[in-house]
Write an enzyme that holds these catalytic residues in place. Structure first.
Site, PDB file in Angstrom:
ATOM      1  N   SER A 121      38.847  39.881  44.014  1.00  0.00           N
ATOM      2  CA  SER A 121      37.584  39.106  44.649  1.00  0.00           C
ATOM      3  C   SER A 121      36.716  39.509  45.761  1.00  0.00           C
ATOM      4  CB  SER A 121      38.379  38.067  45.090  1.00  0.00           C
ATOM      5  OG  SER A 121      39.041  37.197  44.352  1.00  0.00           O
ATOM      6  N   HIS A 142      35.687  41.740  37.605  1.00  0.00           N
ATOM      7  CA  HIS A 142      36.428  40.747  38.179  1.00  0.00           C
ATOM      8  C   HIS A 142      36.131  39.313  37.224  1.00  0.00           C
ATOM      9  CE1 HIS A 142      35.129  37.484  42.401  1.00  0.00           C
ATOM     10  NE2 HIS A 142      36.834  37.337  41.365  1.00  0.00           N
ATOM     11  N   GLU A 154      32.499  39.479  36.900  1.00  0.00           N
ATOM     12  CA  GLU A 154      31.499  41.033  37.601  1.00  0.00           C
ATOM     13  C   GLU A 154      31.702  42.209  37.169  1.00  0.00           C
ATOM     14  OE1 GLU A 154      29.761  38.274  41.588  1.00  0.00           O
ATOM     15  OE2 GLU A 154      32.089  39.517  41.581  1.00  0.00           O
ATOM     16  N   ASN A 192      31.576  35.806  45.005  1.00  0.00           N
ATOM     17  CA  ASN A 192      32.756  35.362  46.006  1.00  0.00           C
ATOM     18  C   ASN A 192      31.652  35.256  47.568  1.00  0.00           C
ATOM     19  OD1 ASN A 192      34.859  34.341  45.883  1.00  0.00           O
ATOM     20  ND2 ASN A 192      35.241  36.085  44.740  1.00  0.00           N
TER      21      ASN A 192
HETATM   22  N1  LIG Z   1      42.953  32.278  41.675  1.00  0.00           N
HETATM   23  C1  LIG Z   1      41.821  33.075  41.784  1.00  0.00           C
HETATM   24  O1  LIG Z   1      41.100  32.224  41.418  1.00  0.00           O
HETATM   25  C2  LIG Z   1      41.132  34.520  41.413  1.00  0.00           C
HETATM   26  C3  LIG Z   1      39.515  34.239  40.806  1.00  0.00           C
HETATM   27  C4  LIG Z   1      39.539  36.188  40.322  1.00  0.00           C
HETATM   28  C5  LIG Z   1      39.390  36.932  41.149  1.00  0.00           C
HETATM   29  N2  LIG Z   1      41.537  36.397  41.909  1.00  0.00           N
HETATM   30  C6  LIG Z   1      42.054  37.902  42.228  1.00  0.00           C
HETATM   31  O2  LIG Z   1      43.337  37.738  41.521  1.00  0.00           O
HETATM   32  C7  LIG Z   1      44.083  38.916  42.248  1.00  0.00           C
HETATM   33  C8  LIG Z   1      45.289  37.836  42.048  1.00  0.00           C
HETATM   34  O3  LIG Z   1      45.014  36.659  42.389  1.00  0.00           O
HETATM   35  P1  LIG Z   1      46.039  35.074  41.960  1.00  0.00           P
HETATM   36  O4  LIG Z   1      45.573  34.174  42.429  1.00  0.00           O
HETATM   37  O5  LIG Z   1      46.072  35.256  40.237  1.00  0.00           O
HETATM   38  O6  LIG Z   1      46.597  35.206  42.577  1.00  0.00           O
HETATM   39  P2  LIG Z   1      48.631  34.876  42.063  1.00  0.00           P
HETATM   40  O7  LIG Z   1      49.377  34.611  44.141  1.00  0.00           O
HETATM   41  O8  LIG Z   1      48.583  33.706  41.490  1.00  0.00           O
HETATM   42  O9  LIG Z   1      49.784  36.055  41.504  1.00  0.00           O
HETATM   43  C9  LIG Z   1      49.972  37.311  42.262  1.00  0.00           C
HETATM   44  C10 LIG Z   1      50.799  37.911  41.748  1.00  0.00           C
HETATM   45  O10 LIG Z   1      51.188  38.737  41.893  1.00  0.00           O
HETATM   46  C11 LIG Z   1      52.619  39.269  41.545  1.00  0.00           C
HETATM   47  N3  LIG Z   1      52.316  40.349  42.929  1.00  0.00           N
HETATM   48  C12 LIG Z   1      52.446  41.092  44.773  1.00  0.00           C
HETATM   49  N4  LIG Z   1      52.643  42.547  44.449  1.00  0.00           N
HETATM   50  C13 LIG Z   1      52.963  42.975  43.281  1.00  0.00           C
HETATM   51  C14 LIG Z   1      53.300  44.650  42.632  1.00  0.00           C
HETATM   52  N5  LIG Z   1      53.372  45.378  43.802  1.00  0.00           N
HETATM   53  N6  LIG Z   1      53.319  44.566  41.304  1.00  0.00           N
HETATM   54  C15 LIG Z   1      53.213  43.713  40.560  1.00  0.00           C
HETATM   55  N7  LIG Z   1      53.094  42.209  40.626  1.00  0.00           N
HETATM   56  C16 LIG Z   1      52.867  42.113  42.190  1.00  0.00           C
HETATM   57  C17 LIG Z   1      53.172  38.403  42.758  1.00  0.00           C
HETATM   58  O11 LIG Z   1      54.527  38.072  42.357  1.00  0.00           O
HETATM   59  C18 LIG Z   1      52.334  37.109  41.779  1.00  0.00           C
HETATM   60  O12 LIG Z   1      52.975  36.993  40.532  1.00  0.00           O
HETATM   61  C19 LIG Z   1      44.286  38.600  43.494  1.00  0.00           C
HETATM   62  O13 LIG Z   1      43.483  40.187  44.412  1.00  0.00           O
HETATM   63  C20 LIG Z   1      43.110  37.861  43.682  1.00  0.00           C
HETATM   64  O14 LIG Z   1      42.384  38.586  44.895  1.00  0.00           O
HETATM   65  C21 LIG Z   1      41.709  35.398  41.842  1.00  0.00           C
END
Ligand SMILES: NC(=O)c1ccc[n+]([C@@H]2O[C@H](COP(=O)([O-])OP(=O)(O)OC[C@H]3O[C@@H](n4cnc5c(N)ncnc54)[C@H](O)[C@@H]3O)[C@@H](O)[C@H]2O)c1
Length: 285
Positions: A121, A142, A154, A192
């Site tokens: 993000s 994204h 994005e 963002n």
């Molecule tokens: N939550 C949102 O609304 C949103 C929206 C757009 C982008 N993002 C981006 O997406 C990414 C994930 O966010 P999320 O909300 O899904 O997080 P989340 O906390 O729900 O999930 C993250 C997952 O990654 C796993 N993980 C951590 N380290 C790891 C590794 N080295 N190898 C494999 N798996 C690993 C964890 O076990 C977990 O299941 C981030 O970069 C975030 O900025 C989030």
């Protein structure tokens, strides 16, 4: 459209975003390898994908046959050596070193032709590129939450990104029935960056005792926002939203108006991360 040679997509991370992205890719007909270090997250992802696809059937948006085929397209694994494909879409924790380590391991397993897309993000695509083995193979892709519903993607073109890969990823987004917008690499990209004050001003108001959480959300939804800022932060995940705020604030030279909010940090310290832990600014059962 660019010649799309993608058959198997490795989706890394099976949390909020990774599970949604795996669902989107599998529904669009791609073979998907969903990888996470945490096996319980893989089980949860399998359950939530099934539930979400069933909801699409109930609404008449897809047929039961599409559900069967999407579900059979996904292979869940905690073993990185099984991650073989043409494209990675990475959705792990919002931490540069974790993302770099993962990409470099996947390059070792798949070779230099592997395309790697980060769903970050807020972390600079150029900064990640500078630490990975094949910088020109990295692009930002994204998605927004919930990925199966939100149309916008994005596509972030870093200064090292191979332009053909940008084109391929934009085409892929179209195949996934999304709307790609090609962006430059800058703090928070477009959405963002613009949305930061929406969350931060709301938290500063509440932190200073000028309004309640419920009041702020009610007022914002009454003037047409689909969700108030507190409900939205709970959906995103407070840890993720806080990391994004911190990275954007630091990358812009720490302006006071964008300083991350203490009330959000307090919730995170108590393990209250929003919908995913059933408690954040609100409680969910
Ligand atoms: N939550 C949102 O609304 C949103 C929206 C757009 C982008 N993002 C981006 O997406 C990414 C994930 O966010 P999320 O909300 O899904 O997080 P989340 O906390 O729900 O999930 C993250 C997952 O990654 C796993 N993980 C951590 N380290 C790891 C590794 N080295 N190898 C494999 N798996 C690993 C964890 O076990 C977990 O299941 C981030 O970069 C975030 O900025 C989030």
């Amino acid at each position: 459209m660019a010649n799309n040679t993608i058959k198997t997509i490795i989706v890394c991370g099976a949390g909020t975003m990774g599970s949604g992205i795996a669902q989107v890719a599998a529904t669009a007909g791609f073979k998907v390898i969903q990888f996470d270090l945490n096996e319980s997250m893989l089980v949860k992802a399998g359950q939530s994908i099934k539930k979400s696809l069933q909801k699409f059937v109930e609404k008449g948006k897809i047929s039961p046959e599409v559900v069967d085929s999407a579900l059979s397209n996904i292979h869940y694994t905690a073993d990185i050596t099984e991650c073989k494909g043409e494209l990675v879409i990475e959705a792990i924790i919002e931490n540069k070193d974790a993302k770099v380590g993962l990409f470099n391991q996947l390059f070792m397993n798949n070779g230099p032709q592997l395309m790697v897309a980060s769903n970050t993000s807020s972390i600079s695509i150029d900064l990640i590129a500078e630490s990975i083995t094949y910088p020109s193979q990295l692009v930002g892709m994204h998605f927004f939450n919930p990925a199966p519903m939100m149309k916008l993607v994005e596509v972030i073109k870093g200064k090292y990104t191979n332009p053909t890969i940008v084109e391929q990823i934009a085409d892929l987004a179209l195949i996934m029935q999304k709307t790609p917008v090609i962006c430059k690499d800058s703090p928070g990209f477009i959405v963002n960056r613009v949305a930061r004050p929406y969350y931060l001003e709301a938290m500063h108001l509440v932190q200073n005792g000028k309004a309640t959480i419920e009041q702020v959300d009610a007022v914002l939804t009454s003037i047409g926002f689909k969700m108030g800022p507190f409900k939205l932060m709970d959906l995103i995940g407070l840890d993720i939203n806080y990391s994004v705020s911190t990275i954007v604030w630091e990358d812009l030279g720490k302006p006071l108006r964008l300083k991350p909010a203490a009330i959000q940090k307090d919730k995170i310290d108590q393990g209250l991360l929003g919908v995913k832990t059933k408690k954040g600014f609100y409680q969910y059962d």
